[in-house]
Design a protein around this motif. Structure first.
Motif, mmCIF file in Angstrom:
data_model
loop_
_atom_site.group_PDB
_atom_site.id
_atom_site.type_symbol
_atom_site.label_atom_id
_atom_site.label_comp_id
_atom_site.label_asym_id
_atom_site.label_seq_id
_atom_site.Cartn_x
_atom_site.Cartn_y
_atom_site.Cartn_z
ATOM 1 N N SER A 35 -2.251 -8.359 10.781
ATOM 2 C CA SER A 35 -1.330 -7.620 11.244
ATOM 3 C C SER A 35 -1.143 -6.174 10.599
ATOM 4 C CB SER A 35 0.125 -8.493 10.716
ATOM 5 O OG SER A 35 0.141 -9.618 11.331
ATOM 6 N N HIS A 36 -2.603 -5.513 10.279
ATOM 7 C CA HIS A 36 -2.464 -4.385 9.624
ATOM 8 C C HIS A 36 -3.304 -3.235 10.346
ATOM 9 C CE1 HIS A 36 -1.635 -7.254 6.382
ATOM 10 N NE2 HIS A 36 -1.598 -6.183 5.404
ATOM 11 N N ALA A 37 -3.177 -2.116 10.055
ATOM 12 C CA ALA A 37 -3.983 -0.755 10.542
ATOM 13 C C ALA A 37 -5.081 -0.935 9.355
ATOM 14 C CB ALA A 37 -3.219 0.232 10.670
ATOM 15 N N MET A 38 -6.168 -0.862 9.811
ATOM 16 C CA MET A 38 -7.200 -0.995 8.980
ATOM 17 C C MET A 38 -7.812 0.668 8.889
ATOM 18 S SD MET A 38 -7.268 -3.667 7.908
ATOM 19 C CE MET A 38 -8.493 -3.945 6.994
ATOM 20 N N SER A 39 -8.453 0.940 7.633
ATOM 21 C CA SER A 39 -9.029 2.343 7.327
ATOM 22 C C SER A 39 -10.060 2.691 8.494
ATOM 23 C CB SER A 39 -9.828 2.153 5.904
ATOM 24 O OG SER A 39 -10.775 3.214 6.034
ATOM 25 N N ALA A 86 -18.334 10.309 11.815
ATOM 26 C CA ALA A 86 -17.195 10.437 10.725
ATOM 27 C C ALA A 86 -17.365 12.111 10.607
ATOM 28 C CB ALA A 86 -17.946 9.640 9.609
ATOM 29 N N ARG A 87 -17.992 12.690 11.020
ATOM 30 C CA ARG A 87 -17.761 14.202 10.793
ATOM 31 C C ARG A 87 -17.078 14.983 11.995
ATOM 32 N NH1 ARG A 87 -24.007 15.225 8.879
ATOM 33 N NH2 ARG A 87 -23.866 14.755 6.633
ATOM 34 N N ARG A 88 -16.777 14.183 12.968
ATOM 35 C CA ARG A 88 -16.044 14.717 14.055
ATOM 36 C C ARG A 88 -14.639 15.086 13.640
ATOM 37 N NH1 ARG A 88 -17.378 10.236 18.456
ATOM 38 N NH2 ARG A 88 -15.173 10.076 18.035
ATOM 39 N N ASP A 89 -14.290 16.233 14.358
ATOM 40 C CA ASP A 89 -12.643 16.711 14.161
ATOM 41 C C ASP A 89 -11.730 15.605 14.281
ATOM 42 O OD1 ASP A 89 -13.785 19.026 13.078
ATOM 43 O OD2 ASP A 89 -13.389 20.222 14.876
ATOM 44 N N ASP A 90 -11.918 14.932 15.426
ATOM 45 C CA ASP A 90 -10.939 13.858 15.802
ATOM 46 C C ASP A 90 -10.743 12.679 14.741
ATOM 47 O OD1 ASP A 90 -13.311 12.956 16.621
ATOM 48 O OD2 ASP A 90 -12.489 11.975 18.506
ATOM 49 N N PHE A 91 -12.045 12.401 14.455
ATOM 50 C CA PHE A 91 -12.105 11.231 13.459
ATOM 51 C C PHE A 91 -11.587 11.609 12.185
ATOM 52 C CE2 PHE A 91 -13.943 8.652 10.082
ATOM 53 C CZ PHE A 91 -14.086 7.482 10.836
ATOM 54 N N THR A 92 -11.834 12.801 11.484
ATOM 55 C CA THR A 92 -11.353 13.259 10.464
ATOM 56 C C THR A 92 -9.854 13.567 10.527
ATOM 57 O OG1 THR A 92 -11.751 15.458 10.664
ATOM 58 C CG2 THR A 92 -13.416 14.419 9.605
ATOM 59 N N ARG A 93 -9.250 13.821 11.405
ATOM 60 C CA ARG A 93 -7.761 13.935 11.484
ATOM 61 C C ARG A 93 -7.325 12.516 11.669
ATOM 62 N NH1 ARG A 93 -8.203 16.793 15.573
ATOM 63 N NH2 ARG A 93 -7.943 15.241 17.265
ATOM 64 N N VAL A 94 -7.773 11.547 12.155
ATOM 65 C CA VAL A 94 -7.225 9.996 12.102
ATOM 66 C C VAL A 94 -7.279 9.702 10.768
ATOM 67 C CG1 VAL A 94 -7.570 7.670 12.909
ATOM 68 C CG2 VAL A 94 -7.617 9.661 14.406
ATOM 69 N N LEU A 95 -8.254 9.849 10.065
ATOM 70 C CA LEU A 95 -8.642 9.477 8.615
ATOM 71 C C LEU A 95 -7.616 9.979 7.873
ATOM 72 C CD1 LEU A 95 -10.239 7.823 6.559
ATOM 73 C CD2 LEU A 95 -11.584 10.152 6.434
ATOM 74 N N ARG A 96 -7.266 11.308 7.920
ATOM 75 C CA ARG A 96 -6.383 12.195 7.157
ATOM 76 C C ARG A 96 -4.876 11.708 7.329
ATOM 77 N NH1 ARG A 96 -8.204 16.649 8.203
ATOM 78 N NH2 ARG A 96 -6.809 17.233 10.215
ATOM 79 N N ASN A 97 -4.536 11.237 8.808
ATOM 80 C CA ASN A 97 -3.275 10.844 8.897
ATOM 81 C C ASN A 97 -3.125 9.380 8.508
ATOM 82 O OD1 ASN A 97 -2.521 12.963 10.402
ATOM 83 N ND2 ASN A 97 -3.080 12.365 12.434
ATOM 84 N N HIS A 98 -3.839 8.666 8.698
ATOM 85 C CA HIS A 98 -4.053 7.292 7.888
ATOM 86 C C HIS A 98 -3.841 7.233 6.275
ATOM 87 C CE1 HIS A 98 -4.956 3.058 7.652
ATOM 88 N NE2 HIS A 98 -5.465 3.189 6.544
ATOM 89 N N ARG A 99 -4.394 8.137 5.712
ATOM 90 C CA ARG A 99 -4.185 8.169 4.080
ATOM 91 C C ARG A 99 -3.022 9.034 4.024
ATOM 92 N NH1 ARG A 99 -10.535 9.729 2.547
ATOM 93 N NH2 ARG A 99 -11.402 7.562 2.744
ATOM 94 N N ALA A 124 -5.649 -1.039 3.885
ATOM 95 C CA ALA A 124 -5.011 -2.006 4.883
ATOM 96 C C ALA A 124 -3.605 -1.669 4.846
ATOM 97 C CB ALA A 124 -5.484 -3.262 4.628
ATOM 98 N N LYS A 125 -2.895 -1.086 6.084
ATOM 99 C CA LYS A 125 -1.396 -1.026 5.792
ATOM 100 C C LYS A 125 -0.883 -2.044 6.954
ATOM 101 C CE LYS A 125 1.727 2.550 7.056
ATOM 102 N NZ LYS A 125 2.113 3.886 7.432
ATOM 103 N N LEU A 126 0.136 -2.727 6.355
ATOM 104 C CA LEU A 126 0.855 -3.807 7.105
ATOM 105 C C LEU A 126 1.572 -2.955 8.346
ATOM 106 C CD1 LEU A 126 1.913 -6.640 7.717
ATOM 107 C CD2 LEU A 126 3.751 -6.162 6.006
#
Length: 332
Positions: free
Chosen positions: A94-98, A138-151, A319-321
């Motif tokens: 039930s989590h949003a993963m990294s 992992a270096r794409r702009d869209d991926f780094t944006r998702v990563l930044r928002n997740h964290r 891992a975010k519930l």
């Protein structure tokens, strides 16, 4: 691995090592998961920073081809041999993963091929090309944006919690920190654990009553923090930190027992709780003590408290519930 990441992983593993049924501890093998999640995030970060070829063909003295890898390549192979995305998904259903975890999960078939790396030049080249594809994504702009928002939320909660703890010590030279873990009873021999029927709305209702009790009935309480979590083994459970005025309260074990008894009352007997302050000496011997009576000038115990606080909020970066409503999963 960075020191903070290592400390978080160890604290996370310790919290997943056993499961409390309400009557006894049972061994839980979920402790493998923190090493996977923290490790794969750190490894991907290192790969993105590097452009080096991880693998190269090497000719032995008898003319056979061997695979030579630099340190990063050897570390990657060692990590991926223990990486099990199916186990992780089973526990964190039930989590949003990294995003880093999901990147390797999406390329799992290619990961399996990498682990069966052949010794011919073509296989070595294919392995390096796969690593380059991972880097490219992992270096794409869209991926780094998702990563930044997740964290972002985990980082914001961490900074806010650190400030909150410091503010409590500015007002109170001594704090009695009590930690109780609140969940639900179950029989580990049941094919469908009884606590699996305790839903998110139930645990949130019980938690609200617990927090109301602290505000209205415990005048010595000067603050609190809680984190709602869910795991395949533990079901819904809450880590609760209660900050009491250290000039008025001294016995953490006694207060912890009182809070556990209140949880049992609130849940009408189906609750299970663990009084962490009853085990303070064990934490102390392992150099992990961050609860109990803490003076504002005691840097060692305050560092232990920070380690406990870090576990409550920073695991969300991995891992975010996902809440079924609009309720928060962490607050202080």
């Amino acid at each position: 691995m960075k020191i903070k990441e290592e400390a978080l992983r160890k604290e996370w593993e310790r919290n997943m090592r056993f499961t409390w049924t309400g009557e006894k501890f049972v061994v839980d093998h979920d402790e493998r998961i923190p090493r996977m999640l923290v490790g794969i995030d750190r490894m991907t970060f290192e790969l993105v920073r590097s452009d080096s070829k991880l693998f190269s063909p090497k000719f032995s003295s008898d003319g056979d081809i061997e695979v030579a890898g630099n340190k990063l390549g050897r570390d990657l192979i060692a990590l991926l041999r223990t990486f099990d995305p199916f186990l992780v998904r089973q526990y964190f259903s039930s989590h949003a993963m990294s995003p880093y975890f999901e990147l390797w999960e999406d390329h799992w078939d290619e990961v399996c091929s990498l682990l069966l790396l052949g010794t011919d030049v073509a296989s070595v080249n294919a392995a390096n090309q796969f690593v380059d594809r991972i880097r490219a994504v992992a270096r794409r702009d869209d991926f780094t944006r998702v990563l930044r928002n997740h964290r972002r939320v985990a980082s914001k909660n961490w900074q806010g919690f650190r400030t909150y703890i410091d503010s409590l010590f500015e007002k109170h030279s001594k704090l009695l920190v009590v930690r109780v873990d609140l969940g639900y009873r179950f029989n580990p021999l049941e094919s469908v654990p009884s606590r699996s029927h305790v839903g998110e709305l139930d645990v949130r209702k019980h938690l609200r009553k617990m927090l109301r009790y602290l505000r209205r009935r415990i005048p010595e309480c000067v603050g609190s923090a809680w984190k709602l979590e869910y795991g395949a083994s533990k079901g819904y459970h809450v880590h609760l930190l209660v900050f009491l005025d250290g000039h008025k309260c001294r016995e953490g074990m006694t207060w912890g027992r009182r809070f556990c008894e209140k949880w049992d009352e609130i849940t009408a007997g189906i609750g299970a709780s663990w009084n962490c302050n009853a085990d303070e000496e064990s934490y102390r011997k392992r150099g992990l003590l961050g609860i109990g009576l803490i003076h504002y000038a005691d840097q060692e115990l305050r560092a232990g408290l920070v380690r406990t606080a870090m576990y409550l909020v920073k695991v969300d970066a991995y891992a975010k519930l996902k809440s079924k409503g609009k309720g928060r999963n962490f607050a202080h």
